[in-house]
Design an enzyme around this catalytic site. Sequence first.
Site, PDB file in Angstrom:
ATOM      1  N   ASP A   1     -24.628 132.537  45.120  1.00  0.00           N
ATOM      2  CA  ASP A   1     -25.832 132.608  45.133  1.00  0.00           C
ATOM      3  C   ASP A   1     -26.176 133.088  46.665  1.00  0.00           C
ATOM      4  O   ASP A   1     -26.927 134.096  46.859  1.00  0.00           O
ATOM      5  CB  ASP A   1     -26.790 131.045  45.225  1.00  0.00           C
TER       6      ASP A   1
ATOM      7  N   LYS B   1     -24.103 125.309  41.227  1.00  0.00           N
ATOM      8  CA  LYS B   1     -24.098 125.877  40.072  1.00  0.00           C
ATOM      9  C   LYS B   1     -22.954 125.005  39.372  1.00  0.00           C
ATOM     10  O   LYS B   1     -22.319 124.104  38.268  1.00  0.00           O
ATOM     11  CB  LYS B   1     -24.279 126.769  38.738  1.00  0.00           C
TER      12      LYS B   1
ATOM     13  N   GLU C   1     -33.419 133.372  42.437  1.00  0.00           N
ATOM     14  CA  GLU C   1     -33.914 132.718  43.154  1.00  0.00           C
ATOM     15  C   GLU C   1     -34.567 133.636  44.125  1.00  0.00           C
ATOM     16  O   GLU C   1     -34.100 134.966  43.997  1.00  0.00           O
ATOM     17  CB  GLU C   1     -32.877 131.629  43.953  1.00  0.00           C
TER      18      GLU C   1
ATOM     19  N   SER D   1     -34.273 129.268  46.417  1.00  0.00           N
ATOM     20  CA  SER D   1     -33.523 128.683  47.056  1.00  0.00           C
ATOM     21  C   SER D   1     -33.281 127.817  47.590  1.00  0.00           C
ATOM     22  O   SER D   1     -35.005 127.460  47.883  1.00  0.00           O
ATOM     23  CB  SER D   1     -32.708 129.827  47.943  1.00  0.00           C
TER      24      SER D   1
END
Length: 594
Positions: free
Chosen positions: A103, A146, A466, A492
């Site tokens: 991310d 994740k 996000e 986030s």
Amino acid sequence: MGLLPDSAAVLPKRRNYPVTDQQLKPRSHALIDGANRAGARAMLRACGLKDDDFQKPLIGVANTWIEIGPCNYHLRELAEHVKEGIRAAGGTPLEFNTVSISDGITMGTEGMRASLVSREVITDSIELVARGNLFDALIVLVGCDKTIPAGVMALARLNIPGLVLYGGSIAPGKFEGHAVTIQDVYEAIGAHARGNLSDARLKTLETSACPGAGACGGQFTANTMALVCEFLGIAPMGLSSVPATDPAKATAGRRSGELVMDLLRKNVTPSKILTKSAIENAIAGVATTGGSTNSVLHLLAIANEAKIPLSIDDFDRISSRVPILADLKPGGRFVATDLYAAGGTALVAKRMVEGGFLHGECPTVTGRTLGEEAKATRETPGQEVVRKLDAPLKPTGGLVILKGNLAPEGCVIKVAGHNLQKFTGPARVFDSEEAAFAAVEKGAIKAGDVVVIRYEGPKGGPGMREMLAVTAALVGEGLGDSVALLTDGRFSGATHGLMAGHVAPEAANRGPIAAVADGDIITFDIPNRQLNVGLTAAEIQKRLASWKPPAPRFLNGVMAKYALLVSSPSLGAVTTPPAVLTASAQPLQNVRSV
């Protein structure tokens, strides 16, 4: 809920092994035992297995190692220590890999759409390899956001003995004499755009913030979900939270390998660990540490796989009775390595057990209850990371669920990093994250505005990106405490400020957020748990009557498939059927017959 039907007739007869070995190979004996399995053994011999290896249970080691991103970068090395522990305890480890999306790297780009989608792919791929190779037990090595819930989801779905081991947190970086994380870099981007940070200082921060392997250092999504796993009992408390580059991580890996063999011998399956009480413990752990709003999505998804009834309203119910005790970033002062030095996640559990906020009787994969793990912790004298019960940072937890005419199914807001209780302002509406970020960069967002970002939900994104690039830029622009934001996308774990995410139904599903126009007055009312737009129900319906769904961004491939299957964020944004629809289906059995 195991791997094979409860029918000994479909399994070949096992020969030449004592009963004790037979009991430890409830699945793998169908793959590797007997003369008719010579072909399978021949293939596995080419991979280095020998006669002794075939007499032992096969233990899957699911690794989320990837060379792209620090969170999982060191897991290849950690896996070697895990396999040493498995071998020492009498098992044959078989390592395999799955995917991971960072991310922190993909944030603010099209690549971020793949992040939440990867949770489902990781879960499915672990299931496929475990089913295909008839593993007797499974250990999942996780790192980035994740991969952690995906590992738990796979274990719950397979229901074979197993555990999750977190790779651990990154050490904080150092910039101009103070500790920094990736959060500081994203916020610095906003300051740089405003002209408050030079190119040279931004470059220095960029090169200092991430000094080595490990997941993002604050109580962002990875560390939040790592704590969730320990509070669920599916990760060994005290082992998962060892920082990534700490020499003790090797020992943690070996011990985890031994533990998975203990679980196999005792036939302790995830269904015996993942209970409603365990889920409530995990929610309380998130609330007391000011953890990531993403935990709501992930715990709903885990509960679905474990067939445990869980509602988005449960998060508000539990959070409202739990104080914030951990002073952790992004809303606080400290990072995960500081928590570890103070006494670790077990210290948080100890405070909560003492306060009556946890079900201490819940079992864990260590063989001890959560209460016993908490009692065994050692608190570092003088530590300031975890507050005493009589001196909390806030009297109630960090997660709040709002509903109203803008979010009939609910939305999630984190209150750990601010004290705002009400906010009213005109909507500034954007149909993508990029459009909102461009407006922030141009200085077009003003104090008092409510930024609305839509068509970024699970289906509309697809992938529910996000919004850290936007929220961090707002902070960098000096607007963090004077602007509110709502989105059908996610935030986030590094986000702080008045931000409502997971607005449901999402815009792509004709949710009320699709009816909002520039200038509409939006009100956040945290005490009354309301998120409303100043429109009548009739006006909202009138606008939605003329609404047309946007053209899908993807017409084929995994993204299109995800958009077609994914559920509402209020249900965890899952692609598997809700547990209530599958509860009556005949479960697969955990076969122990010969």
